[in-house]
Write a protein that holds these residues in place. Structure first.
Motif, PDB file in Angstrom:
ATOM      1  N   GLN A 283      67.987  31.330  38.769  1.00  0.00           N
ATOM      2  CA  GLN A 283      67.000  31.435  39.076  1.00  0.00           C
ATOM      3  C   GLN A 283      67.273  31.497  40.834  1.00  0.00           C
ATOM      4  N   LEU A 284      68.464  31.367  41.187  1.00  0.00           N
ATOM      5  CA  LEU A 284      69.552  31.633  42.303  1.00  0.00           C
ATOM      6  C   LEU A 284      70.215  32.979  41.890  1.00  0.00           C
ATOM      7  N   SER A 285      70.177  33.817  40.971  1.00  0.00           N
ATOM      8  CA  SER A 285      71.072  35.077  40.651  1.00  0.00           C
ATOM      9  C   SER A 285      72.557  34.628  40.917  1.00  0.00           C
ATOM     10  N   LEU A 286      72.619  34.201  40.403  1.00  0.00           N
ATOM     11  CA  LEU A 286      74.284  33.261  40.221  1.00  0.00           C
ATOM     12  C   LEU A 286      74.398  33.463  38.733  1.00  0.00           C
ATOM     13  N   VAL A 287      74.251  33.427  38.179  1.00  0.00           N
ATOM     14  CA  VAL A 287      74.778  33.702  36.841  1.00  0.00           C
ATOM     15  C   VAL A 287      73.295  34.223  35.573  1.00  0.00           C
ATOM     16  N   GLU A 288      73.781  34.197  34.714  1.00  0.00           N
ATOM     17  CA  GLU A 288      72.518  34.483  33.793  1.00  0.00           C
ATOM     18  C   GLU A 288      72.975  34.591  32.025  1.00  0.00           C
ATOM     19  N   ARG A 289      72.241  34.522  31.292  1.00  0.00           N
ATOM     20  CA  ARG A 289      72.621  34.179  30.023  1.00  0.00           C
ATOM     21  C   ARG A 289      72.564  35.072  29.222  1.00  0.00           C
ATOM     22  N   ARG A 290      73.471  35.597  28.078  1.00  0.00           N
ATOM     23  CA  ARG A 290      73.583  36.540  27.516  1.00  0.00           C
ATOM     24  C   ARG A 290      73.792  35.446  25.721  1.00  0.00           C
ATOM     25  N   GLN A 291      73.052  37.102  25.241  1.00  0.00           N
ATOM     26  CA  GLN A 291      73.574  36.503  23.411  1.00  0.00           C
ATOM     27  C   GLN A 291      74.375  36.831  23.262  1.00  0.00           C
ATOM     28  N   GLY A 292      74.946  35.665  22.320  1.00  0.00           N
ATOM     29  CA  GLY A 292      76.701  35.613  21.777  1.00  0.00           C
ATOM     30  C   GLY A 292      77.265  36.628  21.255  1.00  0.00           C
ATOM     31  N   ARG A 293      78.243  37.406  20.774  1.00  0.00           N
ATOM     32  CA  ARG A 293      78.573  38.175  20.776  1.00  0.00           C
ATOM     33  C   ARG A 293      78.831  38.342  18.956  1.00  0.00           C
ATOM     34  N   GLU A 294      79.789  37.066  18.942  1.00  0.00           N
ATOM     35  CA  GLU A 294      80.487  36.831  17.056  1.00  0.00           C
ATOM     36  C   GLU A 294      79.088  36.004  16.792  1.00  0.00           C
ATOM     37  N   ASP A 295      78.545  35.266  17.394  1.00  0.00           N
ATOM     38  CA  ASP A 295      76.913  34.115  17.099  1.00  0.00           C
ATOM     39  C   ASP A 295      76.259  34.369  17.308  1.00  0.00           C
ATOM     40  N   ARG A 296      75.318  34.840  17.088  1.00  0.00           N
ATOM     41  CA  ARG A 296      74.227  35.065  17.829  1.00  0.00           C
ATOM     42  C   ARG A 296      73.012  33.881  18.290  1.00  0.00           C
ATOM     43  N   ARG A 297      73.340  32.886  17.932  1.00  0.00           N
ATOM     44  CA  ARG A 297      72.888  31.883  18.147  1.00  0.00           C
ATOM     45  C   ARG A 297      73.149  31.256  19.429  1.00  0.00           C
ATOM     46  N   GLN A 298      74.247  31.773  19.122  1.00  0.00           N
ATOM     47  CA  GLN A 298      75.116  30.906  20.362  1.00  0.00           C
ATOM     48  C   GLN A 298      74.324  31.369  21.957  1.00  0.00           C
ATOM     49  N   ILE A 299      74.916  30.909  22.779  1.00  0.00           N
ATOM     50  CA  ILE A 299      74.537  31.230  24.310  1.00  0.00           C
ATOM     51  C   ILE A 299      75.118  31.420  25.046  1.00  0.00           C
ATOM     52  N   GLU A 300      76.282  32.713  25.241  1.00  0.00           N
ATOM     53  CA  GLU A 300      77.280  32.678  26.663  1.00  0.00           C
ATOM     54  C   GLU A 300      76.791  32.742  27.884  1.00  0.00           C
ATOM     55  N   VAL A 301      77.011  31.753  29.014  1.00  0.00           N
ATOM     56  CA  VAL A 301      76.505  32.026  30.588  1.00  0.00           C
ATOM     57  C   VAL A 301      78.105  32.590  30.944  1.00  0.00           C
ATOM     58  N   HIS A 302      77.079  33.803  31.888  1.00  0.00           N
ATOM     59  CA  HIS A 302      78.217  34.978  32.738  1.00  0.00           C
ATOM     60  C   HIS A 302      77.936  34.807  34.348  1.00  0.00           C
ATOM     61  N   LEU A 303      78.915  34.648  35.264  1.00  0.00           N
ATOM     62  CA  LEU A 303      78.477  35.369  36.576  1.00  0.00           C
ATOM     63  C   LEU A 303      77.970  36.314  37.048  1.00  0.00           C
ATOM     64  N   LEU A 304      77.086  36.290  37.661  1.00  0.00           N
ATOM     65  CA  LEU A 304      76.417  37.699  38.192  1.00  0.00           C
ATOM     66  C   LEU A 304      76.848  37.736  40.007  1.00  0.00           C
ATOM     67  N   GLU A 305      77.373  38.956  40.230  1.00  0.00           N
ATOM     68  CA  GLU A 305      78.665  39.341  41.203  1.00  0.00           C
ATOM     69  C   GLU A 305      77.652  38.271  42.369  1.00  0.00           C
ATOM     70  N   GLU A 306      76.809  37.496  42.581  1.00  0.00           N
ATOM     71  CA  GLU A 306      76.545  36.818  43.516  1.00  0.00           C
ATOM     72  C   GLU A 306      77.264  35.347  43.251  1.00  0.00           C
ATOM     73  N   GLY A 307      77.618  35.053  42.716  1.00  0.00           N
ATOM     74  CA  GLY A 307      77.933  33.916  41.777  1.00  0.00           C
ATOM     75  C   GLY A 307      79.399  33.569  41.586  1.00  0.00           C
ATOM     76  N   VAL A 308      80.244  34.915  41.310  1.00  0.00           N
ATOM     77  CA  VAL A 308      81.319  35.713  41.852  1.00  0.00           C
ATOM     78  C   VAL A 308      81.757  35.128  44.008  1.00  0.00           C
ATOM     79  N   ASP A 309      80.610  36.061  44.305  1.00  0.00           N
ATOM     80  CA  ASP A 309      81.279  36.012  45.731  1.00  0.00           C
ATOM     81  C   ASP A 309      81.014  34.316  46.173  1.00  0.00           C
TER      82      ASP A 309
END
Length: 138
Positions: free
Chosen positions: A83-109
């Motif tokens: 909600q704070l635009s720090l991270v986003e969820r993405r569907q797993g690359r290898e296992d589509r049932r798995q959720i990956e959490v990625h940093l967004l630019e604001e989160g990196v900053d």
């Protein structure tokens, strides 16, 4: 388990000093996080994403382990960070049932700013309580 009688006064003094310095560091860290508009737990989530070994993302399960928290609690924490635009969820690359959490630019900053603000207190902790694998500051 060790027999408590095997510990001497200096053992308790070292443990007491360690816990004191650790608490000072954590208190300082809490203040820094608030100054940058995050809770300490939000910062830890971002830190673990930025510092995850070998990749720039982690699963909720991996984050729960790093945070020593329950899975559902980490899901709620990720929701708040999303909600704070720090991270986003993405569907797993290898296992589509798995959720990956990625940093967004604001989160990196934010994690970079907060980590940089921690350096003086971290050096102080390191000087007083050397840990294996840490080089003593010069």
């Amino acid at each position: 388990m060790n027999n408590p009688e095997t510990l001497d006064k200096s053992d308790f003094e070292r443990l007491s000093q360690f816990r004191y310095r650790l608490r000072c560091f954590l208190r300082h860290s809490e203040d820094i996080c608030r100054r940058y508009g995050l809770t300490p737990l939000q910062y830890q989530l971002l830190l673990h994403l930025r510092g995850f070994h070998g990749r720039d993302w982690a699963t909720v399960g991996e984050l729960a382990e790093r945070l020593q928290s329950k899975h559902h609690g980490v899901v709620a924490l990720v929701d708040r960070c999303e909600q704070l635009s720090l991270v986003e969820r993405r569907q797993g690359r290898e296992d589509r049932r798995q959720i990956e959490v990625h940093l967004l630019e604001e989160g990196v900053d934010r994690v970079t700013q907060i980590a940089e603000a921690h350096q003086p207190e971290l050096r102080h902790l390191q000087e007083e309580t050397p840990f294996p694998g840490w080089n003593k500051p010069t």
